[in-house]
Write a protein that holds these residues in place. Sequence first.
Motif, PDB file in Angstrom:
ATOM      1  N   GLU A  49       9.210   3.818 -47.737  1.00  0.00           N
ATOM      2  CA  GLU A  49       8.668   3.848 -46.376  1.00  0.00           C
ATOM      3  C   GLU A  49       9.729   4.417 -45.442  1.00  0.00           C
ATOM      4  O   GLU A  49      10.916   4.366 -45.740  1.00  0.00           O
ATOM      5  N   TRP A  51      11.193   4.033 -41.570  1.00  0.00           N
ATOM      6  CA  TRP A  51      11.230   3.274 -40.323  1.00  0.00           C
ATOM      7  C   TRP A  51      11.864   4.171 -39.264  1.00  0.00           C
ATOM      8  O   TRP A  51      12.812   4.909 -39.555  1.00  0.00           O
ATOM      9  N   GLY A  60       6.505   9.510 -33.534  1.00  0.00           N
ATOM     10  CA  GLY A  60       6.795   9.204 -34.932  1.00  0.00           C
ATOM     11  C   GLY A  60       7.369  10.434 -35.620  1.00  0.00           C
ATOM     12  O   GLY A  60       7.246  11.554 -35.112  1.00  0.00           O
ATOM     13  N   PRO A  66       4.550   6.897 -45.715  1.00  0.00           N
ATOM     14  CA  PRO A  66       4.190   5.772 -44.846  1.00  0.00           C
ATOM     15  C   PRO A  66       5.301   5.538 -43.813  1.00  0.00           C
ATOM     16  O   PRO A  66       6.488   5.624 -44.159  1.00  0.00           O
ATOM     17  N   VAL A  67       4.917   5.271 -42.585  1.00  0.00           N
ATOM     18  CA  VAL A  67       5.892   5.063 -41.506  1.00  0.00           C
ATOM     19  C   VAL A  67       5.649   3.732 -40.807  1.00  0.00           C
ATOM     20  O   VAL A  67       4.547   3.193 -40.823  1.00  0.00           O
ATOM     21  N   ARG A  68       6.713   3.251 -40.184  1.00  0.00           N
ATOM     22  CA  ARG A  68       6.656   1.993 -39.432  1.00  0.00           C
ATOM     23  C   ARG A  68       7.629   2.094 -38.265  1.00  0.00           C
ATOM     24  O   ARG A  68       8.784   2.473 -38.449  1.00  0.00           O
ATOM     25  N   ALA A  69       7.165   1.777 -37.089  1.00  0.00           N
ATOM     26  CA  ALA A  69       8.038   1.755 -35.914  1.00  0.00           C
ATOM     27  C   ALA A  69       8.921   0.513 -35.976  1.00  0.00           C
ATOM     28  O   ALA A  69       8.421  -0.601 -36.168  1.00  0.00           O
ATOM     29  N   THR A  70      10.217   0.705 -35.828  1.00  0.00           N
ATOM     30  CA  THR A  70      11.161  -0.401 -35.822  1.00  0.00           C
ATOM     31  C   THR A  70      11.044  -1.154 -34.509  1.00  0.00           C
ATOM     32  O   THR A  70      10.813  -0.564 -33.450  1.00  0.00           O
ATOM     33  N   ARG A  71      11.241  -2.486 -34.581  1.00  0.00           N
ATOM     34  CA  ARG A  71      11.229  -3.344 -33.395  1.00  0.00           C
ATOM     35  C   ARG A  71      12.607  -3.960 -33.226  1.00  0.00           C
ATOM     36  O   ARG A  71      13.349  -4.126 -34.208  1.00  0.00           O
ATOM     37  N   ASP A  74      13.722  -6.583 -35.792  1.00  0.00           N
ATOM     38  CA  ASP A  74      13.716  -6.275 -37.225  1.00  0.00           C
ATOM     39  C   ASP A  74      15.110  -6.407 -37.831  1.00  0.00           C
ATOM     40  O   ASP A  74      16.100  -5.934 -37.267  1.00  0.00           O
TER      41      ASP A  74
END
Length: 168
Positions: A49, A51, A60, A66-71, A74
């Motif tokens: 993945e 991030w 993005g 697959p991608v996910r925005a970091t918070r 995290d």
Amino acid sequence: MLFRAHADGRFELDGKVLRCAIGKAGAISAKDKREGDGKSPVGVWAIREVWYRPDVYTQGPTTALPVRATRPEDGWCDAPGDPNYNRPVRLPYPASAERMWRDDAVYDLVVILGHNDDPPVPGMGSAIFMHLAREGYPGTEGCVALARADLEAVLAVAKPGDAVEIVG
């Protein structure tokens, strides 16, 4: 596609050779990799993945992965005795965990590699990523690091099922 990161600082992308950094203590066979040794594990690691910092990459990253925005909350657990070892966690976390939302730019873009994650074996190394290199390409804690434009170029051609090979 298989991307190759070499211990001598070469990274292979579509017949081109880019610069990269690996572990500050070099590379080691995956079976001998230990938490905190500063070595990159030799082997082929599936790309799991991507991030990214949404304040840096507002649309993005460009990728088929697959991608996910970091918070800001995290983290990634690096405590071998914890049940969430080598897994993402929410900070603050009661065991040792690396902060994924950093003040430097190193984790603006992070590729999670499938090292020691199926299942994680305590102490065999955690948080092996491909991320942005620091100026001058100093060694990492065990990850592969590339210049921003180079990592973006990798992500633009990478597809699900691709992997990174770390070559000693």
